[in-house]
Write a protein that holds these residues in place. Structure first.
Motif, PDB file in Angstrom:
ATOM      1  N   ASP A  40     -22.997 -43.019 -13.726  1.00 41.06           N
ATOM      2  CA  ASP A  40     -21.764 -42.288 -13.639  1.00 41.06           C
ATOM      3  C   ASP A  40     -21.806 -40.955 -14.450  1.00 41.06           C
ATOM      4  N   GLY A  41     -21.623 -39.747 -13.648  1.00 41.80           N
ATOM      5  CA  GLY A  41     -21.592 -38.738 -14.321  1.00 41.80           C
ATOM      6  C   GLY A  41     -22.860 -37.720 -14.532  1.00 41.80           C
ATOM      7  N   PHE A  42     -24.219 -38.455 -14.296  1.00 41.17           N
ATOM      8  CA  PHE A  42     -25.416 -37.780 -14.574  1.00 41.17           C
ATOM      9  C   PHE A  42     -25.966 -37.659 -12.964  1.00 41.17           C
ATOM     10  N   ASP A  43     -26.590 -36.559 -12.839  1.00 38.70           N
ATOM     11  CA  ASP A  43     -27.367 -36.190 -11.928  1.00 38.70           C
ATOM     12  C   ASP A  43     -28.955 -36.667 -12.367  1.00 38.70           C
ATOM     13  N   VAL A  44     -29.766 -36.358 -11.269  1.00 37.85           N
ATOM     14  CA  VAL A  44     -31.194 -36.673 -11.786  1.00 37.85           C
ATOM     15  C   VAL A  44     -31.675 -35.834 -12.789  1.00 37.85           C
ATOM     16  N   ARG A  45     -31.365 -34.780 -12.894  1.00 37.38           N
ATOM     17  CA  ARG A  45     -31.834 -33.528 -14.070  1.00 37.38           C
ATOM     18  C   ARG A  45     -31.101 -34.202 -15.389  1.00 37.38           C
ATOM     19  N   LEU A  47     -29.911 -37.023 -16.122  1.00 35.35           N
ATOM     20  CA  LEU A  47     -30.485 -38.310 -16.336  1.00 35.35           C
ATOM     21  C   LEU A  47     -31.766 -38.373 -17.076  1.00 35.35           C
ATOM     22  N   LEU A  48     -32.725 -37.383 -16.654  1.00 31.18           N
ATOM     23  CA  LEU A  48     -33.810 -37.491 -17.222  1.00 31.18           C
ATOM     24  C   LEU A  48     -33.736 -36.589 -18.688  1.00 31.18           C
ATOM     25  N   ALA A  49     -32.807 -35.543 -18.663  1.00 29.07           N
ATOM     26  CA  ALA A  49     -32.729 -35.109 -20.128  1.00 29.07           C
ATOM     27  C   ALA A  49     -32.015 -36.291 -21.137  1.00 29.07           C
ATOM     28  N   HIS A  50     -31.203 -36.996 -20.663  1.00 29.28           N
ATOM     29  CA  HIS A  50     -30.749 -38.273 -21.557  1.00 29.28           C
ATOM     30  C   HIS A  50     -31.899 -39.163 -21.842  1.00 29.28           C
ATOM     31  N   LEU A  51     -32.916 -39.368 -20.916  1.00 27.22           N
ATOM     32  CA  LEU A  51     -34.129 -40.256 -21.325  1.00 27.22           C
ATOM     33  C   LEU A  51     -34.930 -39.589 -22.140  1.00 27.22           C
ATOM     34  N   VAL A  52     -34.941 -38.310 -22.397  1.00 29.23           N
ATOM     35  CA  VAL A  52     -35.771 -37.610 -23.442  1.00 29.23           C
ATOM     36  C   VAL A  52     -34.912 -38.076 -24.747  1.00 29.23           C
ATOM     37  N   THR A  53     -33.601 -37.813 -24.575  1.00 29.55           N
ATOM     38  CA  THR A  53     -32.881 -38.408 -26.087  1.00 29.55           C
ATOM     39  C   THR A  53     -33.256 -39.868 -26.421  1.00 29.55           C
ATOM     40  N   THR A  54     -33.541 -40.766 -25.141  1.00 23.78           N
ATOM     41  CA  THR A  54     -33.925 -41.972 -25.787  1.00 23.78           C
ATOM     42  C   THR A  54     -35.246 -42.167 -26.307  1.00 23.78           C
ATOM     43  N   LEU A  55     -36.321 -41.203 -25.948  1.00 26.14           N
ATOM     44  CA  LEU A  55     -37.589 -40.981 -26.785  1.00 26.14           C
ATOM     45  C   LEU A  55     -37.242 -40.587 -28.098  1.00 26.14           C
ATOM     46  N   ARG A  56     -36.336 -39.346 -28.217  1.00 24.59           N
ATOM     47  CA  ARG A  56     -36.237 -38.813 -29.391  1.00 24.59           C
ATOM     48  C   ARG A  56     -35.897 -39.804 -30.644  1.00 24.59           C
ATOM     49  N   ARG A  57     -34.872 -40.599 -30.272  1.00 20.82           N
ATOM     50  CA  ARG A  57     -33.994 -41.341 -31.065  1.00 20.82           C
ATOM     51  C   ARG A  57     -35.211 -42.276 -31.879  1.00 20.82           C
ATOM     52  N   PRO A  58     -36.096 -43.085 -31.076  1.00 19.95           N
ATOM     53  CA  PRO A  58     -36.914 -44.042 -31.793  1.00 19.95           C
ATOM     54  C   PRO A  58     -37.918 -43.210 -32.290  1.00 19.95           C
ATOM     55  N   ALA A  59     -38.244 -41.788 -31.927  1.00 24.32           N
ATOM     56  CA  ALA A  59     -39.195 -41.276 -32.516  1.00 24.32           C
ATOM     57  C   ALA A  59     -38.656 -40.709 -34.067  1.00 24.32           C
ATOM     58  N   SER A  60     -37.478 -40.390 -33.937  1.00 22.81           N
ATOM     59  CA  SER A  60     -36.789 -40.204 -35.384  1.00 22.81           C
ATOM     60  C   SER A  60     -36.881 -41.335 -36.168  1.00 22.81           C
ATOM     61  N   ILE A  61     -36.715 -42.653 -35.441  1.00 27.28           N
ATOM     62  CA  ILE A  61     -36.920 -43.942 -36.514  1.00 27.28           C
ATOM     63  C   ILE A  61     -38.353 -43.971 -37.152  1.00 27.28           C
ATOM     64  N   ALA A  62     -39.190 -43.531 -36.177  1.00 22.95           N
ATOM     65  CA  ALA A  62     -40.644 -43.670 -36.940  1.00 22.95           C
ATOM     66  C   ALA A  62     -40.804 -42.654 -37.825  1.00 22.95           C
ATOM     67  N   VAL A 202     -27.208 -44.908   3.428  1.00 23.88           N
ATOM     68  CA  VAL A 202     -28.031 -45.724   4.310  1.00 23.88           C
ATOM     69  C   VAL A 202     -29.623 -44.901   4.159  1.00 23.88           C
ATOM     70  N   ASP A 203     -29.511 -43.844   3.690  1.00 22.47           N
ATOM     71  CA  ASP A 203     -30.805 -43.275   3.248  1.00 22.47           C
ATOM     72  C   ASP A 203     -31.532 -43.594   1.882  1.00 22.47           C
ATOM     73  N   GLY A 204     -30.768 -44.374   1.161  1.00 19.75           N
ATOM     74  CA  GLY A 204     -31.479 -44.696  -0.006  1.00 19.75           C
ATOM     75  C   GLY A 204     -30.663 -43.963  -1.195  1.00 19.75           C
ATOM     76  N   ARG A 205     -29.806 -42.821  -1.095  1.00 22.81           N
ATOM     77  CA  ARG A 205     -29.365 -41.938  -1.974  1.00 22.81           C
ATOM     78  C   ARG A 205     -28.108 -42.423  -2.381  1.00 22.81           C
ATOM     79  N   VAL A 206     -27.910 -42.270  -3.658  1.00 18.44           N
ATOM     80  CA  VAL A 206     -26.553 -42.999  -4.384  1.00 18.44           C
ATOM     81  C   VAL A 206     -25.333 -42.362  -3.894  1.00 18.44           C
ATOM     82  N   THR A 207     -24.475 -43.320  -3.459  1.00 19.49           N
ATOM     83  CA  THR A 207     -23.006 -42.728  -3.187  1.00 19.49           C
ATOM     84  C   THR A 207     -21.776 -43.091  -4.431  1.00 19.49           C
ATOM     85  N   THR A 208     -22.180 -43.837  -5.232  1.00 13.76           N
ATOM     86  CA  THR A 208     -21.046 -44.090  -6.324  1.00 13.76           C
ATOM     87  C   THR A 208     -21.981 -44.210  -7.531  1.00 13.76           C
TER      88      THR A 208
END
Length: 216
Positions: A40-45, A47-62, A202-208
């Protein structure tokens, strides 16, 4: 039963999950960056930028720095978040797979819900990677099923950190969605964090969206 990922080395599963999501990121069509996602609240762009954060946080732990210094969405990569994810996932894999990576597993890591051992933090990031990988795959018309062994590990971890009750208020997730038989283990991991996993057109795209789910 104790979740074995909390006492053993979670790196092989986590690094394999990074490979899966990096493959998804490479295949995201440029014309779907503005499409909605099950998160909820994320488009693809974003979401990908959030996924980058999920990389940077364990990188900081290391690196021994504060993982929470990174915002929920890494806005500096919004122009091309897919390329950023692929590059930073490769760098993160190198950091944690290095010979000294094992010694990092018992250092203290700060996460939004408190301080834990780094090995526990990586299991949390494993779950987040697979759940958001599912979000990304569904939103962009790709096959959403990760390796079943990875998904099983993530589901076991999610059940430790996200019991069915309580939900709401200080617990930033909606009620568990009942898992359909044959729906896939990574779908089950996503449904554990709340509604929205079945919100497809019906086309596989997200509606909710997955209501009630907060990113920290």
């Amino acid at each position: 039963m104790t979740n074995p990922t909390l006492t053993t080395d979670p790196r092989p599963a986590y690094l394999a999950a990074l490979d899966w999501v990096a493959d998804l990121a490479r295949a995201v069509p440029a014309d779907r960056m503005a499409d909605p996602t099950p998160c909820d609240g994320f488009d693809v762009r974003t979401l990908l930028a959030h996924l980058v954060t999920t990389l940077r946080r364990p990188a900081s732990i290391a690196a021994g720095t504060d993982p929470l210094a990174h915002p929920v969405v890494s806005e500096d990569v919004l122009d091309d978040p897919a390329t950023a994810y692929v590059a930073e996932a490769a760098a993160l894999k190198a950091a944690w797979a290095a010979p000294e990576g094992e010694a990092l597993l018992d250092r203290v890591a700060r996460l939004p819900f408190g301080e834990v051992a780094a090995r526990t933090a990586l299991t949390v990031f494993l779950n987040e990677t697979l759940v958001h990988g599912w979000d990304l795959a569904v939103a962009t018309g790709q096959a959403p099923e990760a390796d079943p062994d990875l998904a099983t590990t993530a589901l076991a971890t999610a059940r430790v950190f996200l019991p069915a009750e309580p939900r709401g208020g200080p617990v930033p997730f909606g009620p568990v969605v009942e898992h359909r038989p044959g729906g896939g283990t990574d779908r089950a991991a996503g449904q554990l964090v709340g509604p929205g996993v079945d919100g497809l057109g019906v086309d596989g795209r997200v509606t909710t969206g997955r209501a009630g789910r907060r990113r920290d």
